[in-house]
Design a protein around this motif. Structure first.
Motif, PDB file in Angstrom:
ATOM      1  N   LEU A  28       0.819  -1.205   0.000  1.00  0.00           N
ATOM      2  CA  LEU A  28       0.000   0.000   0.000  1.00  0.00           C
ATOM      3  C   LEU A  28       0.858   1.262   0.000  1.00  0.00           C
ATOM      4  O   LEU A  28       0.495   2.270  -0.619  1.00  0.00           O
ATOM      5  CB  LEU A  28      -0.935  -0.005   1.212  1.00  0.00           C
ATOM      6  N   GLN A  29       1.994   1.224   0.679  1.00  0.00           N
ATOM      7  CA  GLN A  29       2.877   2.388   0.656  1.00  0.00           C
ATOM      8  C   GLN A  29       3.385   2.659  -0.762  1.00  0.00           C
ATOM      9  O   GLN A  29       3.458   3.808  -1.198  1.00  0.00           O
ATOM     10  CB  GLN A  29       4.050   2.171   1.616  1.00  0.00           C
ATOM     11  N   SER A  30       3.721   1.589  -1.481  1.00  0.00           N
ATOM     12  CA  SER A  30       4.163   1.771  -2.870  1.00  0.00           C
ATOM     13  C   SER A  30       3.017   2.251  -3.756  1.00  0.00           C
ATOM     14  O   SER A  30       3.204   3.111  -4.629  1.00  0.00           O
ATOM     15  CB  SER A  30       4.736   0.459  -3.411  1.00  0.00           C
ATOM     16  N   MET A  31       1.811   1.710  -3.527  1.00  0.00           N
ATOM     17  CA  MET A  31       0.651   2.157  -4.302  1.00  0.00           C
ATOM     18  C   MET A  31       0.354   3.627  -4.042  1.00  0.00           C
ATOM     19  O   MET A  31       0.067   4.387  -4.974  1.00  0.00           O
ATOM     20  CB  MET A  31      -0.576   1.314  -3.952  1.00  0.00           C
ATOM     21  N   LEU A  35       0.282   6.872  -6.621  1.00  0.00           N
ATOM     22  CA  LEU A  35      -0.975   7.594  -6.794  1.00  0.00           C
ATOM     23  C   LEU A  35      -0.889   9.067  -6.418  1.00  0.00           C
ATOM     24  O   LEU A  35      -1.887   9.780  -6.537  1.00  0.00           O
ATOM     25  CB  LEU A  35      -2.078   6.915  -5.979  1.00  0.00           C
ATOM     26  N   GLY A  36       0.278   9.514  -5.944  1.00  0.00           N
ATOM     27  CA  GLY A  36       0.423  10.935  -5.657  1.00  0.00           C
ATOM     28  C   GLY A  36       0.957  11.277  -4.292  1.00  0.00           C
ATOM     29  O   GLY A  36       1.187  12.459  -4.004  1.00  0.00           O
ATOM     30  N   ASP A  37       1.164  10.280  -3.428  1.00  0.00           N
ATOM     31  CA  ASP A  37       1.700  10.561  -2.106  1.00  0.00           C
ATOM     32  C   ASP A  37       3.212  10.779  -2.199  1.00  0.00           C
ATOM     33  O   ASP A  37       3.814  10.675  -3.264  1.00  0.00           O
ATOM     34  CB  ASP A  37       1.380   9.399  -1.161  1.00  0.00           C
ATOM     35  N   ALA A  38       3.835  11.069  -1.071  1.00  0.00           N
ATOM     36  CA  ALA A  38       5.278  11.274  -1.031  1.00  0.00           C
ATOM     37  C   ALA A  38       6.007   9.973  -1.375  1.00  0.00           C
ATOM     38  O   ALA A  38       5.424   8.891  -1.401  1.00  0.00           O
ATOM     39  CB  ALA A  38       5.698  11.778   0.352  1.00  0.00           C
ATOM     40  N   ARG A  39       7.307  10.108  -1.625  1.00  0.00           N
ATOM     41  CA  ARG A  39       8.077   8.927  -2.010  1.00  0.00           C
ATOM     42  C   ARG A  39       8.130   7.902  -0.887  1.00  0.00           C
ATOM     43  O   ARG A  39       8.205   6.691  -1.143  1.00  0.00           O
ATOM     44  CB  ARG A  39       9.505   9.359  -2.406  1.00  0.00           C
ATOM     45  N   ARG A  40       8.097   8.341   0.339  1.00  0.00           N
ATOM     46  CA  ARG A  40       8.075   7.445   1.491  1.00  0.00           C
ATOM     47  C   ARG A  40       6.812   7.738   2.303  1.00  0.00           C
ATOM     48  O   ARG A  40       6.846   8.486   3.266  1.00  0.00           O
ATOM     49  CB  ARG A  40       9.326   7.645   2.356  1.00  0.00           C
ATOM     50  N   PRO A  41       5.676   7.147   1.923  1.00  0.00           N
ATOM     51  CA  PRO A  41       4.432   7.388   2.676  1.00  0.00           C
ATOM     52  C   PRO A  41       4.565   6.929   4.125  1.00  0.00           C
ATOM     53  O   PRO A  41       5.330   6.010   4.446  1.00  0.00           O
ATOM     54  CB  PRO A  41       3.396   6.549   1.911  1.00  0.00           C
ATOM     55  N   ARG A 169       3.005  15.284 -13.488  1.00  0.00           N
ATOM     56  CA  ARG A 169       3.637  16.356 -12.713  1.00  0.00           C
ATOM     57  C   ARG A 169       4.577  15.791 -11.654  1.00  0.00           C
ATOM     58  O   ARG A 169       5.600  16.390 -11.339  1.00  0.00           O
ATOM     59  CB  ARG A 169       2.562  17.224 -12.048  1.00  0.00           C
ATOM     60  N   GLN A 170       4.204  14.620 -11.114  1.00  0.00           N
ATOM     61  CA  GLN A 170       5.007  14.010 -10.062  1.00  0.00           C
ATOM     62  C   GLN A 170       6.356  13.529 -10.580  1.00  0.00           C
ATOM     63  O   GLN A 170       7.356  13.538  -9.853  1.00  0.00           O
ATOM     64  CB  GLN A 170       4.231  12.839  -9.447  1.00  0.00           C
ATOM     65  N   THR A 171       6.417  13.120 -11.826  1.00  0.00           N
ATOM     66  CA  THR A 171       7.648  12.556 -12.377  1.00  0.00           C
ATOM     67  C   THR A 171       8.562  13.587 -13.023  1.00  0.00           C
ATOM     68  O   THR A 171       9.635  13.220 -13.497  1.00  0.00           O
ATOM     69  CB  THR A 171       7.292  11.492 -13.437  1.00  0.00           C
ATOM     70  N   THR A 329      18.588  18.624  10.569  1.00  0.00           N
ATOM     71  CA  THR A 329      17.987  17.288  10.592  1.00  0.00           C
ATOM     72  C   THR A 329      16.508  17.357  10.930  1.00  0.00           C
ATOM     73  O   THR A 329      15.670  16.686  10.319  1.00  0.00           O
ATOM     74  CB  THR A 329      18.719  16.407  11.612  1.00  0.00           C
ATOM     75  N   ALA A 330      16.164  18.165  11.923  1.00  0.00           N
ATOM     76  CA  ALA A 330      14.758  18.322  12.283  1.00  0.00           C
ATOM     77  C   ALA A 330      13.971  18.941  11.142  1.00  0.00           C
ATOM     78  O   ALA A 330      12.831  18.549  10.866  1.00  0.00           O
ATOM     79  CB  ALA A 330      14.631  19.187  13.540  1.00  0.00           C
ATOM     80  N   ALA A 331      14.583  19.910  10.453  1.00  0.00           N
ATOM     81  CA  ALA A 331      13.881  20.548   9.333  1.00  0.00           C
ATOM     82  C   ALA A 331      13.648  19.565   8.201  1.00  0.00           C
ATOM     83  O   ALA A 331      12.576  19.547   7.588  1.00  0.00           O
ATOM     84  CB  ALA A 331      14.691  21.750   8.837  1.00  0.00           C
ATOM     85  N   CYS A 332      14.634  18.707   7.920  1.00  0.00           N
ATOM     86  CA  CYS A 332      14.461  17.705   6.860  1.00  0.00           C
ATOM     87  C   CYS A 332      13.373  16.712   7.225  1.00  0.00           C
ATOM     88  O   CYS A 332      12.565  16.311   6.386  1.00  0.00           O
ATOM     89  CB  CYS A 332      15.782  16.982   6.603  1.00  0.00           C
ATOM     90  N   GLY A 333      13.360  16.291   8.509  1.00  0.00           N
ATOM     91  CA  GLY A 333      12.318  15.356   8.921  1.00  0.00           C
ATOM     92  C   GLY A 333      10.937  15.960   8.845  1.00  0.00           C
ATOM     93  O   GLY A 333       9.981  15.330   8.396  1.00  0.00           O
ATOM     94  N   MET A 334      10.827  17.218   9.267  1.00  0.00           N
ATOM     95  CA  MET A 334       9.541  17.888   9.197  1.00  0.00           C
ATOM     96  C   MET A 334       9.093  18.071   7.758  1.00  0.00           C
ATOM     97  O   MET A 334       7.918  17.908   7.423  1.00  0.00           O
ATOM     98  CB  MET A 334       9.652  19.253   9.888  1.00  0.00           C
ATOM     99  N   GLU A 335      10.040  18.373   6.863  1.00  0.00           N
ATOM    100  CA  GLU A 335       9.686  18.590   5.468  1.00  0.00           C
ATOM    101  C   GLU A 335       9.215  17.290   4.822  1.00  0.00           C
ATOM    102  O   GLU A 335       8.243  17.274   4.068  1.00  0.00           O
ATOM    103  CB  GLU A 335      10.897  19.146   4.717  1.00  0.00           C
ATOM    104  N   ALA A 336       9.912  16.168   5.136  1.00  0.00           N
ATOM    105  CA  ALA A 336       9.518  14.888   4.554  1.00  0.00           C
ATOM    106  C   ALA A 336       8.144  14.468   5.041  1.00  0.00           C
ATOM    107  O   ALA A 336       7.327  13.945   4.274  1.00  0.00           O
ATOM    108  CB  ALA A 336      10.563  13.823   4.900  1.00  0.00           C
ATOM    109  N   GLN A 337       7.874  14.675   6.333  1.00  0.00           N
ATOM    110  CA  GLN A 337       6.585  14.270   6.864  1.00  0.00           C
ATOM    111  C   GLN A 337       5.476  15.221   6.439  1.00  0.00           C
ATOM    112  O   GLN A 337       4.328  14.818   6.334  1.00  0.00           O
ATOM    113  CB  GLN A 337       6.677  14.183   8.389  1.00  0.00           C
TER     114      GLN A 337
END
Length: 377
Positions: A28-31, A35-41, A169-171, A329-337
């Motif tokens: 489901l994470q890969s799906m 479908l438009g979610d982040a690279r690491r849901p 757009r995602q690619t 590091t905190a900023a990168c984590g916040m941005e990814a999430q």
């Protein structure tokens, strides 16, 4: 027909507690990424999506079994699922196209020429068994001709078009490695793991079991449910993003705020711990302002301890580097999430979809019973 069906969110807990250890969380994470979610849901979001999809399919199987019993059949077949979807013309048309392409794929595998495929689209041979089955059943229940007209309708599916544009757009900003991962994610489906999907639905414990064609349709509906959850969650995420000068920013749903506040500390545990660290710049109190020193104090005042020798300067620079590193590091984590779909977005999307009045009310399910709102039909 007298059984009571609960709402999707209320049945999640009972569904997940009574389910076997079979899980589609990784798939489901890969799906969701395709479908438009982040690279690491987020793992929490994938678990919630899995619970919702499982609950929807279990209730759909129960109602299909009741329809099968009414017509005196011993198995759940495609006719029962088509009957449940008869009121939502757009999703039924999408399913019919899927069944046509399944027959098309079977013909390609068997080596039939493309000209014969287009000529035999509505013939009664075995290579068109899914289309023939659907056409015969819809012909038996169609009194107005609307259902049969969908076989010859070439209308563009707006939902599919929007998903393809979003994927394009995602690619755009992907490199070759990311694009290869994206292509692999787009090829995932529940039908490619048929035995695992059957165990996930616990079909062996059912009195009336679905046949092979019905399992194909259920796998398709499961993927469509995931896709629609992502579609709606992206809309919610867009609505909840604060915009400068937005006059409707005060109208954010109280339900979303409640879910967001309750889930954010758990989802952002690492970043929270970084912020509350003693070495973090956020928790460091501001320096106490001191009055400017007089002329006498400039000559006779004490020299700060940190300025004596190279050791003090090195310690200060090391601490500043550590603080900058932790802050980045905190900023990168916040941005990814922040880029990923949060569980609060999924819950708010379900709340809006099941609500009869709201911006998503035109897209709600046409088939309702006892408060249950299906996403796939």
């Amino acid at each position: 027909m007298s059984s009571t069906v609960a709402s999707p969110m209320s049945a999640v807990a009972s569904s997940s507690s009574g389910r076997k250890s079979t899980s589609f969380t990784l798939e489901l994470q890969s799906m969701m990424f395709s479908l438009g979610d982040a690279r690491r849901p987020l793992h929490e979001t994938a678990i919630l999506v899995e619970d919702i999809v499982h609950t929807q399919l279990i209730n759909l199987l129960q109602q299909a079994a009741e329809v099968s019993q009414m017509r005196g059949a011993r198995v759940i077949s495609a006719e029962d699922l088509l009957f449940l979807m008869r009121k939502d013309k757009k999703k039924l048309r999408r399913l019919l196209k899927y069944m046509f392409f399944r027959d098309y794929k079977s013909k390609i595998v068997k080596g039939i020429e493309e000209d014969d495929i287009l000529e035999d689209k509505f013939n009664s041979n075995n290579t068109n068994k899914r289309q023939k089955l659907a056409q015969d059943f819809l012909n038996s229940i169609d009194q107005t001709g609307e259902l049969l007209a969908m076989f010859e309708d070439d209308e563009i599916d707006d939902v599919k078009q929007e998903r393809m544009e979003r994927a394009e757009r995602q690619t755009r900003a992907m490199d070759s490695v990311q694009y290869a991962e994206f292509c692999e994610s787009r090829q995932l489906s529940f039908s490619k793991k048929a035995s695992k999907f059957r165990d996930w639905l616990d079909c062996s414990s059912m009195e009336i079991k679905p046949n092979a064609v019905a399992m194909e349709i259920l796998a398709y509906l499961a993927y469509e449910t995931v896709a629609q959850l992502v579609d709606l969650a992206l809309l919610v995420k867009q609505d909840m993003t604060p915009k400068a000068g937005d006059p409707f920013s005060h109208a954010i749903s109280a339900t979303f705020i409640q879910y967001h506040n309750s889930t954010e500390p758990h989802l952002l545990g690492q970043s929270t711990s970084v912020k509350t660290s003693l070495d973090s710049p956020e928790s460091t109190p501001p320096p106490t302002p001191t009055p400017p020193a007089s002329t006498g104090q400039q000559h006779l005042g004490k020299t700060p301890s940190g300025a004596l020798g190279n050791g003090g300067i090195g310690q200060d620079s090391t601490k500043s580097k550590q603080r900058k590193r932790k802050k980045s590091t905190a900023a990168c984590g916040m941005e990814a999430q922040s880029d990923a779909i949060q569980p609060s977005h999924i819950r708010e999307a379900i709340r809006r979809y099941g609500h009869k009045i709201g911006p998503l009310s035109p897209f709600t399910s046409a088939y309702r019973r006892n408060g249950m709102t299906f996403l796939a039909c």
